[in-house]
Motif scaffolding. Sequence first.
Motif, PDB file in Angstrom:
ATOM      1  N   LEU A 101       0.578   5.772  -1.144  1.00 33.93           N
ATOM      2  CA  LEU A 101      -0.357   6.985  -1.444  1.00 33.93           C
ATOM      3  C   LEU A 101      -1.030   6.981  -2.711  1.00 33.93           C
ATOM      4  O   LEU A 101      -1.789   7.273  -3.217  1.00 33.93           O
ATOM      5  CB  LEU A 101       0.467   8.384  -1.239  1.00 33.93           C
ATOM      6  N   THR A 102      -0.005   6.187  -3.780  1.00 32.97           N
ATOM      7  CA  THR A 102      -0.189   6.024  -5.165  1.00 32.97           C
ATOM      8  C   THR A 102      -0.780   4.964  -5.688  1.00 32.97           C
ATOM      9  O   THR A 102      -0.828   4.478  -6.686  1.00 32.97           O
ATOM     10  CB  THR A 102       0.961   6.604  -5.984  1.00 32.97           C
ATOM     11  N   TYR A 150      -3.674   3.768  -6.069  1.00 31.33           N
ATOM     12  CA  TYR A 150      -4.777   3.599  -6.968  1.00 31.33           C
ATOM     13  C   TYR A 150      -4.454   4.547  -8.261  1.00 31.33           C
ATOM     14  O   TYR A 150      -5.337   5.090  -8.797  1.00 31.33           O
ATOM     15  CB  TYR A 150      -6.072   3.895  -6.358  1.00 31.33           C
ATOM     16  N   GLY A 151      -3.260   4.791  -8.635  1.00 33.62           N
ATOM     17  CA  GLY A 151      -2.887   5.724  -9.593  1.00 33.62           C
ATOM     18  C   GLY A 151      -2.928   7.158  -9.473  1.00 33.62           C
ATOM     19  O   GLY A 151      -3.069   7.888 -10.254  1.00 33.62           O
ATOM     20  N   GLU A 152      -3.008   7.383  -8.054  1.00 38.17           N
ATOM     21  CA  GLU A 152      -3.078   8.912  -7.907  1.00 38.17           C
ATOM     22  C   GLU A 152      -1.572   9.512  -8.188  1.00 38.17           C
ATOM     23  O   GLU A 152      -0.667   8.858  -7.968  1.00 38.17           O
ATOM     24  CB  GLU A 152      -3.300   9.188  -6.296  1.00 38.17           C
ATOM     25  N   VAL A 153      -1.877  10.920  -8.619  1.00 39.77           N
ATOM     26  CA  VAL A 153      -0.583  11.523  -8.993  1.00 39.77           C
ATOM     27  C   VAL A 153      -0.394  12.640  -7.853  1.00 39.77           C
ATOM     28  O   VAL A 153      -1.139  13.192  -7.491  1.00 39.77           O
ATOM     29  CB  VAL A 153      -0.721  12.261 -10.375  1.00 39.77           C
ATOM     30  N   ARG A 154       0.944  12.491  -7.135  1.00 37.66           N
ATOM     31  CA  ARG A 154       1.113  13.525  -6.060  1.00 37.66           C
ATOM     32  C   ARG A 154       1.219  14.995  -6.533  1.00 37.66           C
ATOM     33  O   ARG A 154       0.517  15.744  -5.914  1.00 37.66           O
ATOM     34  CB  ARG A 154       2.573  13.124  -5.181  1.00 37.66           C
ATOM     35  N   ASP A 155       2.045  14.901  -7.628  1.00 34.00           N
ATOM     36  CA  ASP A 155       2.090  16.474  -8.043  1.00 34.00           C
ATOM     37  C   ASP A 155       0.702  16.816  -9.035  1.00 34.00           C
ATOM     38  O   ASP A 155       0.829  16.070 -10.069  1.00 34.00           O
ATOM     39  CB  ASP A 155       3.220  16.700  -8.605  1.00 34.00           C
ATOM     40  N   PRO A 156       0.025  17.662  -8.518  1.00 33.86           N
ATOM     41  CA  PRO A 156      -1.299  17.896  -9.511  1.00 33.86           C
ATOM     42  C   PRO A 156      -1.026  18.815 -10.897  1.00 33.86           C
ATOM     43  O   PRO A 156      -1.642  18.609 -11.979  1.00 33.86           O
ATOM     44  CB  PRO A 156      -1.897  18.942  -8.718  1.00 33.86           C
ATOM     45  N   THR A 188       0.856  -1.152  -0.218  1.00 32.93           N
ATOM     46  CA  THR A 188      -0.015   0.031  -0.075  1.00 32.93           C
ATOM     47  C   THR A 188       0.794   1.223  -0.079  1.00 32.93           C
ATOM     48  O   THR A 188       1.957   1.246   0.783  1.00 32.93           O
ATOM     49  CB  THR A 188      -0.943   0.099   1.169  1.00 32.93           C
TER      50      THR A 188
END
Lengths: 255, 294
Positions: B4-5, B7-13, B2
């Motif tokens: 932060l990413t 589920y394919g989230e991008v940290r830098d918007p 597990t």
Amino acid sequence: MNAQPLVAIRGVVKRFGHTEVLKGIDLDVMQGEVLCLIGPSGSGKSTLLRCVNHLEKIDAGYIRVDDEYAGAVVRNGELHEASDAEIATYRERVGMVFQHFNLFLHLTALENVAIGLTKVRRLPRHEALQRARAALADVGLEHLRDSYPRHLSGGQQQRVAIARALAMEPKLMLFDEPTSALDPELVGEVLSVMRRVAEGGMTMIVVTHEMRFARDVADRVAFMDQGLNAEVGPARQLIDSPTSERTRKFLNHVG
Amino acid sequence: MTSLTAYGEVRDPYATPVPRRHPSHWISGCLALLLAAGVAYGLATNESFEWSVFGRYLFSAPTLQGLAVTIELSLVSQIIAVLIGCALALLGESRNPVFRAFAKAYVGFFRGVPLLVILLICFNAALFVPQVGIGTYSWDTNTLITGFSAAIIGLSLHEGAFAGEIIRAGFMSVPEGQREAAHSLGMKRRVVMRVIVIPQAIRVIIPPTGNQFIGLLKATSLVSVIGGGDLLTRAQQVYGSNFKVIPLLMVVSFWYLLIVTIATFGQHFLEKKYSVSSGARAGVARARLAEEPV
């Protein structure tokens, strides 16, 4: 009104191969009258219209416009097949507006309107351009005179096509489903131009599915079914209270 | 696992994707360059190429005369071929079934028989047509048919069949509605052709005709079998006496490459000029109106 009809269609038969598309049509159109042809697809209404302009050759019967015959000439009291030149002369005074506009793709709007005047009526160029400009102004498109058809909307193209036909000063205008290929929001501008042409006293035969236009603008409506002229009558009367069962059924479907 | 990413989230918007690397492109590219360098080295140092002979004959009189004949053959044949093609296309559109059948038979014949065979037939025309004449004048076919004239006739007849097909396709590319609209205005058949059909068909006809011409430039080398006097004929005559076969064939190749390259540039230019997508054309509409008959 003159007793002699401007357009007389008598016993017109048209076959494509073994299929009889028109099975003996009789129809009169008086000077200044607007006649709408309605009916299910395949009933032969477009074919009849194309026969009036001799884009289709009729197999039997005749079509007379004023004192000329579609694809035929009178010699010694008999009808004879017309030559290419005679057919061209006949078509000069019968304007036609097509479902798919058929503007000349390599010419601007103004050139589209002017070309019949220079190449058929043989007017001097500058006079032809002047008249073409006026014809374009009549359909509200003078500002688009230098645009090519591909840069015009369907409604604009159809209005140029109407101007092109009107510029030839025809005795009769034929409209072959002029709004069927248009996006719904463009239908109105074309119908309002046609309404103005009708109010100007032009004799018109209009193949259409626009029942409101037929009811409000046409003097008479002819309902065609399976190659026959099934019912003819005053526009309002025929559309509001048709006598035949088939007409009623058709109107329920479209209306 | 597990994170932060997960589920394919991008940290830098405001992130931009990192470009992929293509190491394999670099490796295969270098290998190809090496291979090309090897071939070039081989060509330059191979004794049998005799580059000094190549240089001597590149601008020699026979070469340039042959080149002139090749260009002349191509241009003259192309012009006659287009005329034949126009005639064939018109016959093919005719309402007379005999004319249509003739056009079909012509195209069928000249498309089916190889150009080389047609050239030989033309060159030996005297064997089956000993005399040609108009009225009281007549000539011996043998005196009329030289390598050059047979080449012109053979190439023109052959290319004419293809030009006819190209032109016919051009006519057919113009939608039927254009003709109908023109007829409904009262234009006669000839006017419809001249004012409506041909101006629209020409855009479809020009690009493949350019291709055809490039093919013809190279096809003229076939006339060497009948002594057409073209570039290859002359080169063969030269190496027939001095046996410098490869250098002279290199001279021939050089000139073909050059004229074909020039023709290809011309072709691109024409294609651009006649391309249908042209927002630019609308801009010049007004200028056009001023000069062109409507």
